[in-house]
Design a protein around this motif. Structure first.
Motif, mmCIF file in Angstrom:
data_model
loop_
_atom_site.group_PDB
_atom_site.id
_atom_site.type_symbol
_atom_site.label_atom_id
_atom_site.label_comp_id
_atom_site.label_asym_id
_atom_site.label_seq_id
_atom_site.Cartn_x
_atom_site.Cartn_y
_atom_site.Cartn_z
ATOM 1 N N ILE A 1 0.797 -1.321 0.095
ATOM 2 C CA ILE A 1 0.043 0.211 0.013
ATOM 3 C C ILE A 1 1.117 1.225 -0.067
ATOM 4 N N GLU A 2 0.782 2.108 -1.004
ATOM 5 C CA GLU A 2 1.187 3.350 -0.985
ATOM 6 C C GLU A 2 0.521 4.445 -0.264
ATOM 7 N N TYR A 3 0.922 4.769 0.817
ATOM 8 C CA TYR A 3 0.160 5.815 1.554
ATOM 9 C C TYR A 3 -0.512 6.981 0.616
ATOM 10 N N ASN A 4 0.131 7.576 -0.226
ATOM 11 C CA ASN A 4 -0.193 8.662 -0.688
ATOM 12 C C ASN A 4 -1.447 8.190 -1.848
ATOM 13 N N SER A 5 -1.493 6.879 -1.959
ATOM 14 C CA SER A 5 -2.628 6.641 -2.929
ATOM 15 C C SER A 5 -3.830 6.225 -2.164
ATOM 16 N N LEU A 6 -4.111 6.232 -0.929
ATOM 17 C CA LEU A 6 -5.135 6.001 0.003
ATOM 18 C C LEU A 6 -6.260 7.335 -0.398
#
Length: 205
Positions: free
Chosen positions: A144-149
Motif C-alpha cells: 500500500i502506498e500511503y499517498n494512494s489512499l
C-alpha cells in the motif's frame, strides 16, 4: 458522512465561513464580525451542536437505510476566540496534520490486525515508529502506498461557500448576487495556495 451534515450547518448559519473536520469532529469558523446570538458563546455552541445532531438523526436513513440507530447520538462543543487570522490558520493546519497522523497510524494498525497480530501486538509494533517507518511498513508488507489512499482520509474535509457571483439574463450580466453554494473539498489547507485560491473564505465579509 459527517461532511454532509456540516454542509447543512453552513447552509443554516450564514455567519459560519468555513469548517474543517475528520470523522465526526468538525471545527466551525465564524466571521470575525459576526453578531450571531450577540456573540454569546454558549448560545452559539448549543445552536450549532444541536442542529448538527438533529441533522445527523434525520439523514441517518439516507446513508444506512437498513440499519437502525441503537441509541441517540450526541456531540459536544467548545468555543475558542483566536485573535488573528494567522493563529487561526495555524490551528487549522494542526488539525490537518493530526488527521494525517491518526489516519496513517490507524491504517497501519488495522492492516497488522488483519494480518494476524492481536491489537496489543499491533500497538507494540507501532510504538515509537515515525512517518517514514509507517510508510515503509505499508509499502513493503502490504503493498500500500500511503499517498494512494483516499484523499478524504489523508486530508480531511473542508466545507465552505463557493464565492458569490452574478447572474446572467438573456446573455447579459444582471448584477444580481447569486446565493453561494456550499461545497466539500479535500485539499491541503496547510499550503497557502489553498487560501490564495479561495481568498473570500477568510475575508470575513
Amino acid at each position: 458522512m459527517a461532511a454532509i451534515f456540516t454542509v447543512a450547518v453552513l447552509e443554516e448559519f450564514q455567519d459560519i465561513a468555513f469548517a474543517y473536520g475528520v470523522s465526526d469532529e468538525f471545527s466551525f469558523v465564524l466571521k470575525n464580525k459576526s453578531e450571531l446570538y450577540k456573540r454569546q458563546s454558549s448560545k452559539i455552541i448549543s445552536a450549532v451542536v444541536s442542529f448538527f445532531t438533529s441533522t445527523y438523526m434525520m439523514r441517518w436513513g439516507d446513508f444506512f437505510p437498513h440499519k437502525k440507530l441503537k441509541y441517540p447520538p450526541s456531540f459536544d462543543g467548545r468555543a475558542v476566540c483566536y485573535p488573528t487570522s494567522d493563529i487561526l490558520l495555524d490551528y487549522l493546519a494542526w488539525r490537518q496534520v493530526d488527521c494525517h497522523i491518526n489516519n496513517q497510524y490507524n491504517t497501519c494498525f488495522w492492516m497488522l490486525v488483519k494480518s494476524g497480530k492481536s491489537k496489543i501486538q499491533a500497538q507494540d509494533y507501532l510504538k515509537g515508529t515515525q512517518t517514514r517507518e509507517k510508510n515503509e511498513l505499508l509499502s513493503q508488507q502490504f503493498g500500500i502506498e500511503y499517498n494512494s489512499l483516499p484523499v478524504i482520509f489523508r486530508m480531511g474535509s473542508s466545507v465552505f461557500r463557493l464565492k458569490e457571483g452574478v447572474t446572467e439574463e438573456n446573455g447579459e450580466v444582471s448584477g444580481k448576487q447569486v446565493e453561494a453554494e456550499v461545497g466539500v473539498d479535500y485539499s491541503n489547507i496547510i499550503d497557502q495556495c489553498f487560501w490564495q485560491q479561495h481568498p473570500h473564505i477568510l475575508s470575513f465579509s
